[in-house]
Design a protein around this motif. Structure first.
Motif, short mmCIF file in Angstrom:
data_model
loop_
_atom_site.label_atom_id
_atom_site.label_comp_id
_atom_site.label_asym_id
_atom_site.label_seq_id
_atom_site.Cartn_x
_atom_site.Cartn_y
_atom_site.Cartn_z
N SER A 139 -16.38 5.95 -7.70
CA SER A 139 -15.81 5.42 -6.46
C SER A 139 -14.30 5.29 -6.57
O SER A 139 -13.57 5.60 -5.62
N THR A 140 -13.81 4.82 -7.73
CA THR A 140 -12.39 4.57 -7.92
C THR A 140 -11.98 4.90 -9.35
O THR A 140 -12.70 4.58 -10.29
N VAL A 141 -10.82 5.53 -9.47
CA VAL A 141 -10.17 5.72 -10.77
C VAL A 141 -8.94 4.83 -10.80
O VAL A 141 -8.11 4.87 -9.89
N ALA A 142 -8.81 4.00 -11.82
CA ALA A 142 -7.64 3.14 -11.98
C ALA A 142 -6.82 3.65 -13.18
O ALA A 142 -7.39 3.94 -14.24
N VAL A 143 -5.50 3.78 -13.01
CA VAL A 143 -4.66 4.32 -14.07
C VAL A 143 -3.66 3.27 -14.55
O VAL A 143 -3.22 2.41 -13.78
N SER A 144 -3.29 3.39 -15.82
CA SER A 144 -2.37 2.43 -16.43
C SER A 144 -0.91 2.77 -16.18
O SER A 144 -0.06 1.89 -16.11
N PHE A 145 -0.60 4.07 -16.09
CA PHE A 145 0.78 4.53 -15.94
C PHE A 145 1.00 5.03 -14.52
O PHE A 145 0.34 5.97 -14.08
N ASP A 146 1.94 4.41 -13.82
CA ASP A 146 2.28 4.86 -12.48
C ASP A 146 2.86 6.27 -12.57
O ASP A 146 3.67 6.57 -13.44
N GLY A 147 2.44 7.13 -11.67
CA GLY A 147 2.88 8.52 -11.70
C GLY A 147 1.86 9.46 -12.32
O GLY A 147 2.04 10.68 -12.30
N THR A 148 0.78 8.90 -12.87
CA THR A 148 -0.26 9.75 -13.48
C THR A 148 -1.47 9.91 -12.56
O THR A 148 -2.49 10.48 -12.97
N GLN A 149 -1.33 9.46 -11.33
CA GLN A 149 -2.47 9.53 -10.40
C GLN A 149 -2.92 10.98 -10.17
O GLN A 149 -4.10 11.24 -9.95
N ASP A 150 -1.95 11.92 -10.21
CA ASP A 150 -2.29 13.33 -9.94
C ASP A 150 -3.06 13.98 -11.09
O ASP A 150 -3.46 15.14 -10.99
N GLN A 151 -3.29 13.24 -12.18
CA GLN A 151 -4.10 13.77 -13.28
C GLN A 151 -5.58 13.83 -12.90
O GLN A 151 -6.39 14.40 -13.64
N PHE A 152 -5.93 13.25 -11.74
CA PHE A 152 -7.33 13.22 -11.31
C PHE A 152 -7.45 13.83 -9.91
O PHE A 152 -7.74 13.14 -8.93
N PRO A 153 -7.23 15.14 -9.80
CA PRO A 153 -7.20 15.78 -8.47
C PRO A 153 -8.53 15.78 -7.74
O PRO A 153 -8.55 15.90 -6.51
N LYS A 154 -9.64 15.61 -8.45
CA LYS A 154 -10.95 15.66 -7.80
C LYS A 154 -11.52 14.28 -7.50
O LYS A 154 -12.63 14.17 -6.98
N ALA A 155 -10.76 13.24 -7.80
CA ALA A 155 -11.25 11.88 -7.55
C ALA A 155 -11.12 11.53 -6.07
O ALA A 155 -10.19 11.96 -5.39
N ARG A 156 -12.05 10.74 -5.56
CA ARG A 156 -12.00 10.33 -4.16
C ARG A 156 -10.96 9.23 -3.92
O ARG A 156 -10.40 9.13 -2.83
N ARG A 157 -10.71 8.40 -4.93
CA ARG A 157 -9.70 7.36 -4.81
C ARG A 157 -9.10 7.09 -6.19
O ARG A 157 -9.82 6.90 -7.17
N VAL A 158 -7.75 7.13 -6.26
CA VAL A 158 -7.04 6.81 -7.49
C VAL A 158 -6.04 5.71 -7.20
O VAL A 158 -5.30 5.79 -6.22
N MET A 159 -6.02 4.68 -8.03
CA MET A 159 -5.10 3.57 -7.81
C MET A 159 -4.34 3.24 -9.10
O MET A 159 -4.87 3.40 -10.20
N TYR A 160 -3.10 2.83 -8.94
CA TYR A 160 -2.32 2.36 -10.08
C TYR A 160 -2.62 0.89 -10.29
O TYR A 160 -2.35 0.06 -9.43
#
Length: 377
Positions: A139-160
């Motif tokens: 449902s959601t991918v959460a990332v630790s480093f801002d600016g790395t959201q594009d590392q998950f192009p197939k995710a439906r939702r990515v949040m910093y």
């Protein structure tokens, strides 16, 4: 609210999961948890201390080269999905949280197949193989480093979100750190640490520069060798032809690391993502020696992110020696303006509200899941 946590192998995966649990318990005291880990990882010793119910799966990771072992891994994954499905159907979670490591694969995938909302958290600037695989299903991918959201192009939702471990450490009190070390409050402390096991390259560089610590008599060096190297380091110091400097404190391990971190003015360490989250949550300048023995060299990518923002000095292991390390330490310690600027940059990178951000997202996913079950959506 019922939550399944999964993540394992190293503390870098386990402690963020426990930080999320701690925050959820603060926000919703009635929250119930189940932790599903692997049979071989550190979670087997760490998680039971949290008093969270704990189950395990037999799972291993893929080898990056062609290997017959990968066939066994696929079979373990399929069996792991079956076992995880049974645990999930019995516990009936509102949401499943994965924080990395091989065990996340079958657990989070099983949750997806059972249509349970899922969130995965990626600690590193370069995603791990398991999280890259899972990102298309959650449902959601959460990332630790801002600016790395594009590392998950197939995710439906990515949040910093930052790293939830930052929230736990941000609460630590420096006064308790000084007390633990038996030092007067306000003593300038340089913390040297290579992880719970230790880092041979860092230890060798420290031993090379030990005799020069007398050049900084007002600074106290807390040297954490790691349990594997403690006896070797003590023997080296005891047998050396010179007297161990009075401003050197040698320990195998620090049980209450957040408090000691809070008391430190400079940290010398590897560049594991969770530890960097702790360092930046407290706004501490750092000298980072990333481990070259990690997948995709992700520690150097983590370290360079801090260096690029002015919060750290990076020394690669190939160029590390006592002189190079001493030079970096003296540069920071001897220049108050540089030290303050690095501290400010570190603090800007820190995200002490990380666990709260993730907790809020999980509560939203839970509410939506409960509404779907009631037929309200």
């Amino acid at each position: 609210m019922r939550v399944v946590l999964t993540g394992g192998g190293t503390g870098g995966h386990i402690y963020p999961a426990l930080a999320i649990a701690e925050q959820l318990k603060t926000d919703r005291p009635d929250t119930e948890f189940l932790y599903i880990g692997g049979q071989r990882g550190l979670e087997n010793s760490i998680v039971p201390q949290s008093e969270i119910p704990f189950e395990t799966l037999d799972i291993t990771g893929f080898k990056r080269s062609l290997s017959a072992d990968n066939i066994k891994t696929v079979l373990r994954f399929m069996k792991g999905v079956q076992v995880a499905s049974g645990l999930l159907e019995k516990f009936k979670p509102d949401v499943v949280v994965g924080t990395g490591g091989y065990v996340c694969g079958p657990v989070v995938y099983a949750a997806h197949k059972l249509r349970i909302p899922t969130l995965i958290h990626e600690q590193n600037a370069i995603p791990g193989l398991t999280n890259r695989f899972l990102s298309r299903y959650v449902s959601t991918v959460a990332v630790s480093f801002d600016g790395t959201q594009d590392q998950f192009p197939k995710a439906r939702r990515v949040m910093y979100s930052g790293n939830p471990r930052a929230t736990t450490v941000h609460r630590a009190k420096a006064s308790e750190g000084f007390q633990l070390l038996g030092l007067p409050e306000g003593t300038p402390i340089v913390l040297i640490v290579g992880g719970s096991i230790g880092a041979k390259a860092i230890n060798e560089a420290v031993m090379d520069m030990v005799t020069d610590l007398v050049r900084m008599p007002n600074v106290h060096f807390v040297y954490v060798t790691g349990k594997r190297y403690y006896e070797e380091a003590k023997r080296g110091l005891d047998e050396a032809p010179w007297v161990t400097p009075a401003n050197l404190h040698v320990l195998p391990y620090i049980e209450r690391m957040p408090e000691v971190l809070a008391a430190s003015m400079l940290v010398i360490s590897r560049a594991g993502a969770s530890f960097l989250a702790e360092v930046t949550s407290l706004g501490i300048p750092a000298v980072l020696i990333p481990s070259p023995n990690v997948t995709n060299n992700h520690q150097e990518v983590n370290a360079r992110a801090l260096e690029d923002d002015g919060a750290a000095i990076v020394i690669t292991e190939s160029e590390l020696d006592g002189d190079k390390l001493l030079e970096a330490v003296e540069a920071v310690i001897g220049d108050e303006y540089l030290r303050q600027r690095m501290a400010e940059c570190s603090s800007k990178l820190g995200k002490p509200d990380s666990a709260s951000v993730i907790s809020a997202e999980l509560r939203k996913l839970s509410v939506r899941a409960q509404a779907i079950r009631r037929g309200a959506l």
